[in-house]
Write a protein that holds these residues in place. Structure first.
Motif, short mmCIF file in Angstrom:
data_model
loop_
_atom_site.label_atom_id
_atom_site.label_comp_id
_atom_site.label_asym_id
_atom_site.label_seq_id
_atom_site.Cartn_x
_atom_site.Cartn_y
_atom_site.Cartn_z
N VAL A 1 -13.18 3.43 5.54
CA VAL A 1 -12.97 4.04 4.22
C VAL A 1 -13.29 3.05 3.09
O VAL A 1 -13.03 3.33 1.94
CB VAL A 1 -11.54 4.61 4.04
N ASN B 1 0.84 -1.22 0.00
CA ASN B 1 0.00 0.00 0.00
C ASN B 1 0.87 1.25 0.00
O ASN B 1 0.45 2.32 0.42
CB ASN B 1 -0.98 0.00 1.17
N MET C 1 3.30 2.23 1.76
CA MET C 1 3.74 2.83 3.02
C MET C 1 5.26 2.76 3.14
O MET C 1 5.87 3.53 3.89
CB MET C 1 3.09 2.14 4.23
N VAL D 1 -2.05 8.16 -2.46
CA VAL D 1 -3.20 8.41 -1.60
C VAL D 1 -4.39 7.52 -1.99
O VAL D 1 -5.06 6.94 -1.13
CB VAL D 1 -3.59 9.91 -1.67
N ARG E 1 -3.81 3.86 -1.01
CA ARG E 1 -4.00 3.58 0.42
C ARG E 1 -5.47 3.58 0.82
O ARG E 1 -5.84 2.97 1.81
CB ARG E 1 -3.21 4.60 1.25
N ARG E 2 -6.30 4.29 0.04
CA ARG E 2 -7.73 4.21 0.32
C ARG E 2 -8.29 2.86 -0.09
O ARG E 2 -9.24 2.36 0.49
CB ARG E 2 -8.47 5.32 -0.43
N MET F 1 -4.68 -0.59 6.19
CA MET F 1 -3.62 -1.24 6.96
C MET F 1 -3.89 -1.18 8.45
O MET F 1 -4.36 -0.17 8.97
CB MET F 1 -2.29 -0.58 6.64
N ALA G 1 -9.83 1.41 9.76
CA ALA G 1 -9.37 1.03 8.43
C ALA G 1 -10.55 0.63 7.54
O ALA G 1 -10.56 0.93 6.35
CB ALA G 1 -8.36 -0.12 8.53
#
Lengths: 253, 287
Positions: free
Chosen positions: A166, A54, A56, A82, A85-86, A90, A163
């Motif tokens: 979203v 993702n 990170m 961004v 990650r949506r 995580m 988490a």
């Protein structure tokens, strides 16, 4: 092993911290609506691997990635970090609720900070996420209390709810139970089992029993490489590689 | 037969002696503080009358000095808090590289510069502008020049305290926010800053207390106007400056007034310090 529908496909993925190579040339497919486990001794690169899924990993200064990660048809390294990650949420090793936010605000944070203002929608998302994370009954009367006031296990479920709020497609979990007691661990494991109906779950664990309990497929990593991937039962009962066998029989790690 | 302390007795005596020594050191450290507070209270209280608090220095009061200090810390805060905090945010969030290291180094050096030198800097800076014809030369002795001097002291102070404040927020909190797909700037504004708000406020208040007590940079910039504030381009008074003027005056009445002004100054700065502690407590009780 054949995978029916790969949600995530990792191709020739390598990752560095500065000049230190942490994972090398990883190829891996992760099945949709299933729980995939990643096991291996400390420092073998399992956390690094899922942090690459993702994006990170790149938040760490001087960290670098090469190779491809596909989410369905999309190469996640072509998309904005961004939005990746949506879609790929995580949960971390240590419960990390936002210290200054209430329970409600913690769960609503992802939506709210991405621009959602509609109170009804937020309420609905918070309710649904807390229920999914099996925390609703314990906190429904104290939604305005600080997230930090909860117990460790509750905090971790709060982080799972946060988490989920979203609406990601994939949930990555980085040793989510390592800071929890056995009862809290059991609750989270039950929860993981339920989650795969709606999500694709990838869980990193150093606890082999845990992988055996929750994961359909398991990958064993050692020194930055994926040594063996297979149906969990297969991998534990009839490992093909001697390294895998040595690890699961406790000869090292 | 020789008399000898056994080990336990010796240890006990050593303990008593060291405790006494530590206590004596505490006493020595507190003595000046207690003495200042005592002297300022006793002598200051005698000087404080209603007219002392309402008349300007030209008529034997310190009302314009109080007003001047409030104007100066207000304006300096307006300049230095945003600039300092933004610098602190930059250092904490983006400053882990060479440029950040260089900025941090300069900020550190700036906090070490003696305040009188800062006063000379502001003075000559505005004077140069005056000589170049960009501003009036009379602006050298003005509120603006004083604010330049005080901001030069406060900006690095606030930058450092803000950086420290932001560093209190754990990586794990930042990662939690980033992993939700929240853009970096929103993570900083909506998650990191609220998480360290009390430390930020404390740093800001201590910065204000710091410049509120400064005298040296004001001597050749604010120029101790005996009257109330008339404009940004005019000289202004400040409490510490007034204390200085009163104290070096040959008049005994002025010397007494110096104590009165000192007491007001001490009370004001103490008030700010106590307020900053209250802010910390307010935030920590909430949990």
């Amino acid at each position: 092993m054949t995978i029916l529908a790969a949600k995530i496909r990792v191709e020739k993925l390598s990752a560095w911290y500065g000049t230190k190579l942490a994972i090398e040339d990883i190829n891996l497919e992760l099945e949709e609506h299933a729980v995939s486990g990643i096991i291996g001794p400390s420092g073998c690169g399992k956390s690094t691997l899922i942090r690459c899924l993702n994006r990170m990993h790149e938040t760490i200064p001087k960290a670098r990635v090469e190779g491809k990660v596909h989410l369905d048809q999309d190469d996640i390294y072509e998309l904005p970090a961004v939005s990746v990650r949506r879609r790929i949420g995580m949960v971390f090793q240590k419960p990390n609720p936002f210290p200054t936010m209430s329970i409600y605000d913690n769960v609503a944070a992802g939506l709210r900070l991405n621009g959602e203002r509609d109170r009804d929608k937020l309420d609905a998302a918070v309710l649904a996420s807390l229920k999914q994370a099996a925390l609703w009954d314990e906190v429904k009367d104290s939604l305005d209390k600080s997230g930090a006031s909860l117990s460790g296990g509750q905090q971790q479920r709060l982080c799972i709810a946060r988490a989920l709020a979203v609406k990601p497609e994939v949930v990555l979990m980085d040793e989510p139970c390592s800071a929890l007691d056995p009862i809290a661990t059991a609750k989270i494991e039950d929860l993981i089992f339920d989650l795969k109906k709606d999500y694709t779950v990838v869980i990193v664990t150093h606890n082999m029993q845990q992988a055996a309990r929750v994961a359909e497929t398991t990958a064993f990593m050692y020194l930055g490489h994926v040594i063996e991937v297979g149906a969990t039962r297969e991998l534990f009962e009839r490992p093909k590689e001697t390294l895998t066998e040595s690890y699961i029989t406790g000869r090292f790690g | 037969m020789t008399f000898r302390f056994d080990r336990d007795t010796r240890r006990r005596w050593f303990d008593v002696a060291m405790s006494a020594a530590a206590l004596a050191c505490v006493g020595i450290a507190i003595l000046p503080l207690g003495s200042i507070l005592f002297e300022a209270s006793v002598r200051g209280a005698a000087a404080i009358t209603p007219s002392f608090l309402t008349l300007p220095a030209g008529s034997g009061g310190i009302a314009n000095s109080i007003q001047g200090t409030l104007v100066l810390i207000g304006l300096t805060g307006l300049v230095a808090l945003p600039v300092g905090m933004l610098t602190g945010i930059y250092l904490a969030e983006f400053g882990r590289n060479r440029i950040g290291g260089a900025v941090r180094f300069f900020v550190d050096v700036m906090t070490q510069i003696p305040s009188i030198v800062v006063g000379i800097f502001a003075y000559s800076f505005v004077l140069e502008l005056g000589v170049a014809g960009i501003v009036s030369r009379r602006l050298v002795f003005s509120t603006i020049t004083a604010v330049i001097a005080l901001s030069t002291i406060m900006i690095p102070f606030v930058a450092r305290t803000s950086e420290e404040a932001l560093r209190l927020v754990t990586t794990s909190t930042r990662e939690a926010a980033l992993a939700l797909g929240i853009p970096r700037y929103k993570v900083i504004l909506r998650v990191v800053l609220p998480s360290c708000a009390s430390a930020l406020v404390t740093g800001g208040l201590l910065g204000i207390a710091r410049v509120g007590g400064e005298t040296a940079p004001l001597i050749m910039t604010a120029f101790a106007s005996p009257d109330f504030f008339t404009g940004l381009d005019q000289p202004i008074d400040a409490l510490p400056l007034r204390v200085f003027r009163f104290a070096i005056s040959p008049s005994l009445a002025d010397n007494r007034a110096a104590w009165g002004a000192s007491l007001i100054l001490v009370v004001m700065m103490l008030g700010i310090s106590i307020a900053s502690r209250a802010v910390i407590r307010l935030r920590s009780v909430k949990r």
